[in-house]
Design an enzyme around this catalytic site. Structure first.
Site, mmCIF file in Angstrom:
data_model
loop_
_atom_site.group_PDB
_atom_site.id
_atom_site.type_symbol
_atom_site.label_atom_id
_atom_site.label_comp_id
_atom_site.label_asym_id
_atom_site.label_seq_id
_atom_site.Cartn_x
_atom_site.Cartn_y
_atom_site.Cartn_z
ATOM 1 N N TRP A 91 0.829 -1.209 0.000
ATOM 2 C CA TRP A 91 0.000 0.000 0.000
ATOM 3 C C TRP A 91 0.866 1.263 0.000
ATOM 4 O O TRP A 91 0.399 2.354 -0.259
ATOM 5 C CB TRP A 91 -0.975 -0.001 1.188
ATOM 6 C CG TRP A 91 -0.348 0.311 2.543
ATOM 7 C CD1 TRP A 91 0.714 -0.335 3.104
ATOM 8 C CD2 TRP A 91 -0.723 1.332 3.468
ATOM 9 N NE1 TRP A 91 1.009 0.210 4.334
ATOM 10 C CE2 TRP A 91 0.149 1.233 4.583
ATOM 11 C CE3 TRP A 91 -1.704 2.315 3.477
ATOM 12 C CZ2 TRP A 91 0.048 2.091 5.687
ATOM 13 C CZ3 TRP A 91 -1.791 3.165 4.577
ATOM 14 C CH2 TRP A 91 -0.919 3.053 5.677
ATOM 15 N N GLU A 142 1.085 -1.754 13.067
ATOM 16 C CA GLU A 142 1.206 -3.216 13.137
ATOM 17 C C GLU A 142 1.601 -3.719 14.530
ATOM 18 O O GLU A 142 1.797 -4.913 14.710
ATOM 19 C CB GLU A 142 2.200 -3.711 12.081
ATOM 20 C CG GLU A 142 1.668 -3.521 10.662
ATOM 21 C CD GLU A 142 2.646 -3.935 9.583
ATOM 22 O OE1 GLU A 142 3.850 -4.090 9.896
ATOM 23 O OE2 GLU A 142 2.220 -4.088 8.423
ATOM 24 N N LYS A 200 3.502 1.856 16.180
ATOM 25 C CA LYS A 200 4.607 1.727 15.226
ATOM 26 C C LYS A 200 4.633 2.901 14.238
ATOM 27 O O LYS A 200 5.672 3.439 13.900
ATOM 28 C CB LYS A 200 4.436 0.412 14.464
ATOM 29 C CG LYS A 200 5.520 0.124 13.452
ATOM 30 C CD LYS A 200 5.255 -1.182 12.705
ATOM 31 C CE LYS A 200 6.338 -1.504 11.705
ATOM 32 N NZ LYS A 200 6.012 -2.643 10.851
HETATM 33 C C1 BGC Z 1 4.910 -1.209 7.516
HETATM 34 C C2 BGC Z 1 3.845 -1.298 6.442
HETATM 35 C C3 BGC Z 1 4.524 -1.226 5.092
HETATM 36 C C4 BGC Z 1 5.639 -2.253 4.951
HETATM 37 C C5 BGC Z 1 6.433 -2.080 3.673
HETATM 38 C C6 BGC Z 1 5.952 -2.290 7.306
HETATM 39 O O1 BGC Z 1 6.957 -2.175 8.265
HETATM 40 O O2 BGC Z 1 4.327 -1.350 8.790
HETATM 41 O O3 BGC Z 1 2.920 -0.238 6.580
HETATM 42 O O4 BGC Z 1 3.569 -1.411 4.081
HETATM 43 O O5 BGC Z 1 6.542 -2.120 6.027
HETATM 44 O O6 BGC Z 1 7.062 -0.838 3.615
#
Ligand code: BGC
Length: 770
Positions: free
Chosen positions: A357, A488, A601
């Protein structure tokens, strides 16, 4: 955090060779052209620590999923960007001793990434075990003019001896991925050919049968005169090379120019790859290194003309922002709607080179403002073409009637990530796909896109949300249960405010666009409605009902939105209260402890307030920002930029600048201790946004361009250029004035701090006292 890169406005410079930093430098000094990319591995053999990386856009491997406990719905595979043929290799032997910086003594080592002209240069002096000293200079680039080619000029000069130098330029497809679930090799040879002048290898990937032909030609010169000596042809499975032994005297310069072509079945029929490879090699070798370099410089000049950000009075900030812009332009050129932007671009294997995303939420604004409109449009088309797969993804999870769930991680539209809390729960990504359509149309005014493609995607996304919610009798509201928000560090939560609001917004926008298309092109609307079996009255009424009755967790007393239900039950401590040695949490704390803590995060509630800023007053944004930012550890590289933009909006200049610094030099200073895996390409677009949307305060409101600039105290001035519809504008913000130059031949009215300002064609407006 490291501080070994020399500060310079246009160059990334490493001085002195420290093998412990080599993998980090290999990421930082990567080169690419949108079609291919190359980590800064050495041309000559290197037996020390290194992550080999030669990448070909669109070529990947569906590596069979490896999980401890299989769950129904898990994708079959995790896509891997493939390390492809080593096209840079040139073995050097000095009177029988291999030139290898891991075993030689290295002096005067310098690596430079020239961002203005788009090439990588490496210079050093090496002393072999027997004391033979050579001076080496290696310059190379992936051509952005001939984007299936790369070229190298490698020179060696004996300093204290005369003798024989053996050079072996080669192509080697016998390569491995560091990231491979079962330790397999992913390439099989199809054919190879070697002559005295070079050769090629065609290889195919296991499973998906991508074919790539990688070939080389070379020229050897001594003190600038081309020489022809006997050539030993070497060939073995997946490898071709040419060994030439050259007698050289001390002080004489031996130069090898190596021309490489990388031709992929993504762009040409498989049976034509060899001949295209040969034709390309003849063509570029005919042009020669110097002409190609001249063209490269000219092409980069044009890119910088449209996308440069100039910061006066702060070299380290200047270097940081240019590095970000340089890497973004190397990663995605927008010429091919099948390609996208992996979080590491062409600089490493992590994240599998897949699309997240990140593209819609973070990268789109950069390409919207700094490139032709078609570049951003191609990013939207990428998702449009994946719509059927997104519908299948949703079907696999039990959704029906054309509901689409776009994947969290993908190469071809299929989900290929297999952590349940991300794959099944981080469904907010669907919102970013819809939001990108809105953002694109708002910026470009290209409503036709909605008619031709956008509405179909919006209906499918709205259908997903309308099935994903459920009605809570207890609350008398619609709720969304069991999700992971952008943060996350929380999984499986109920009513994540961001997810609920973006879901509602998607349905609202879909309803608006249904009406728009019906009104502006009824024929198309009827055709589309039939195609997707759209039950207009019934579906819209359900969507509207959900919008009107959605539940939003709120803390009335504080006047804030709750990240999710129950968030305030967590022990409320601030990041500032944590002993510094506890950070970063993801390296120091157990996952269990992280999940139970209040720490965040990356932007979550604030991500919603950032996207939907126009719907909230400043006080609401302030209250939420002041509550959530102190609880945020910014352990995603995507986090600081959103906060920096919001801090700027709220007049928190120092904080905005502090967060900007954290994103601008994230990789150059190896802030998160992970640059060796690759650079954080998608967050680089966020850095650009921090300057343009944060400090510059750029917004689009009712189709008009607004700026509300401030300048950090540490800077003399900064300037950026943006394309907006028919206009190219340059905005210069100094401590005591703002200048806006209209570089186009038509006038435009913009808004500066809320006041209209007419910009005459090819003229600059100066507004003092800002
Ligand atoms: C982030 C996500 C992101 C992914 C790739 C993760 O650490 O929490 O939002 O899409 O990294 O960059």
């Amino acid at each position: 955090m490291k501080d070994y890169i020399k500060h310079d406005e246009w160059n990334i410079i490493e001085e002195g060779f420290d093998p412990a930093l080599n993998c980090i430098s290999e990421s930082l000094f990567s080169i690419g052209n949108g079609r291919m990319g190359q980590r800064a591995n050495f041309e000559e053999r290197y037996s020390g620590d290194s992550l080999r990386g030669s990448y070909v856009a669109g070529v990947y491997y569906p590596d069979k999923t490896r999980v401890g406990w299989w769950k129904n719905g898990y994708p079959e595979y995790f896509a891997k960007v493939l390390n492809s043929a080593n096209w840079i290799g040139i073995d050097i032997e000095i009177d029988g001793e291999v030139l290898d910086l891991a075993s030689c003594k290295v002096k005067d080592f310098r690596r430079i990434l020239n961002m203005k002209e788009g090439y990588l240069l490496r210079e050093f002096t090496a002393v072999t075990a027997s004391g033979k000293e050579v001076k080496v200079r290696a310059q190379r680039f992936c051509s952005i003019v001939d984007d299936q080619t790369g070229v190298i000029r490698f020179t060696v000069m004996p300093v204290n001896f005369s003798g024989e130098i053996r050079v072996t330029p080669y192509v080697d497809f016998d390569v491995v991925n560091k990231d491979s679930n079962y330790g397999e090799k992913f390439w099989d040879e199809v054919a190879r050919s070697v002559t005295d002048e070079g050769g090629w290898v065609v290889a195919r990937t296991v499973k998906l049968d991508f074919h790539v032909a990688t070939g080389m030609k070379y020229v050897i010169r001594k003190d600038n005169n081309q020489i022809n000596l006997p050539v030993l042809r070497i060939e073995k499975n997946k490898y071709i090379g040419n060994l030439v032994s050259v007698p050289v005297s001390a002080g004489e310069e031996l130069a090898i120019e190596k021309y490489a072509a990388v031709i992929s079945s993504e762009n040409h029929p498989k049976d034509t790859l060899k001949s295209i490879c040969e034709t390309e090699l003849t063509r570029i070798a005919g042009k020669g290194f110097d002409t190609m370099l001249k063209e490269q410089k000219a092409a980069w000049e044009l890119k910088w003309e449209e996308s440069d950000i100039r910061i006066k009075g702060d070299v380290s900030a200047q270097q940081g922002i240019r590095f970000n812009i340089f890497q973004l332009n190397q990663t995605y050129t927008g010429e091919d709607e099948r390609l996208n932007i992996g979080p590491k671009g062409f600089t490493g294997e992590k994240y599998g080179g897949s699309t997240y995303w990140d593209t819609e939420a973070y990268c789109l604004p950069f390409y919207l403002s700094t490139a032709d409109q078609n570049v951003a449009r191609n990013l939207l088309l990428y998702r449009y073409k994946h719509l059927q797969k997104a519908i299948e993804n949703a079907e696999k999870l039990g959704f029906t009637d054309g509901a689409a769930l776009y994947p969290m991680v993908t190469m071809n539209g299929e989900e290929c990530h297999n952590e349940w809390e991300i794959t099944f729960e981080e469904i907010h990504r669907n919102g970013a796909i819809a939001y990108a359509i809105f953002d694109y149309v708002r910026y470009t005014g290209d409503h036709q896109y909605v008619i031709d493609h956008g509405l179909e995607v919006l209906i499918a996304i709205a259908r997903f949300w309308s099935q994903r919610v459920n009605y809570s009798e207890a609350k008398q509201k619609y709720v969304i249960l069991g999700v992971t928000g952008p943060n996350e560090y929380e999984n499986n939560v109920n009513n994540n405010w961001y997810t609920n609001i973006i879901a509602s917004w998607c349905m609202e926008y879909a309803i608006d666009m249904v009406r728009y298309v019906r009104e502006h092109d009824e024929g198309r609307f009827i055709q589309l409605a039939q195609k997707v079996k759209f039950r207009e009255a019934e579906e819209i009424s359900r969507w509207q009902n959900i919008i009107d009755t959605m539940y939003y967790p709120t803390d009335e007393e504080k006047g804030t939105f709750l990240q999710q239900e129950g968030y305030l039950d967590k022990e409320q401590i601030l990041v500032g209260d944590l002993p510094p040695e506890h950070l970063p949490l993801n390296q120091k704390w157990s996952w269990d402890k992280i999940l139970r803590s209040c720490f965040i995060k990356q932007a979550d509630v604030l991500q919603g307030l950032y996207f939907l800023e126009d719907r909230f007053d400043e006080d609401t944004i302030r209250r939420n920002y002041e509550f959530y930012e102190p609880r945020t550890v910014h352990e995603s590289s995507l986090s600081p930029c959103v906060h920096s933009i919001q801090a700027a909006l709220l007049g928190k200049k120092e904080k905005s600048y502090e967060l900007y610094l954290r994103t601008a030099r994230l990789d150059l200073d190896d802030y998160n201790n992970d640059t060796e895996d690759g650079c954080h390409i998608t967050s680089m677009a966020g850095t650009w946004m921090s300057v343009v949307k944060g400090f510059g305060g750029m917004r689009i409101k009712d189709g008009q361009l607004h700026f509300n600039p401030f300048i950090p105290d540490q800077w003399e001035s900064y300037s950026f250029k943006i394309r907006f519809r028919a206009w190219l504008l340059k905005i210069i913000v100094a401590q005591d004035k703002v200048e806006i130059e209209n570089r186009s031949e038509t006038p435009v009215i913009i808004y500066l701090s809320g006041k209209p300002l007419e910009l005459h064609p090819l003229k600059t407006a100066l507004v003092p006292g800002h």
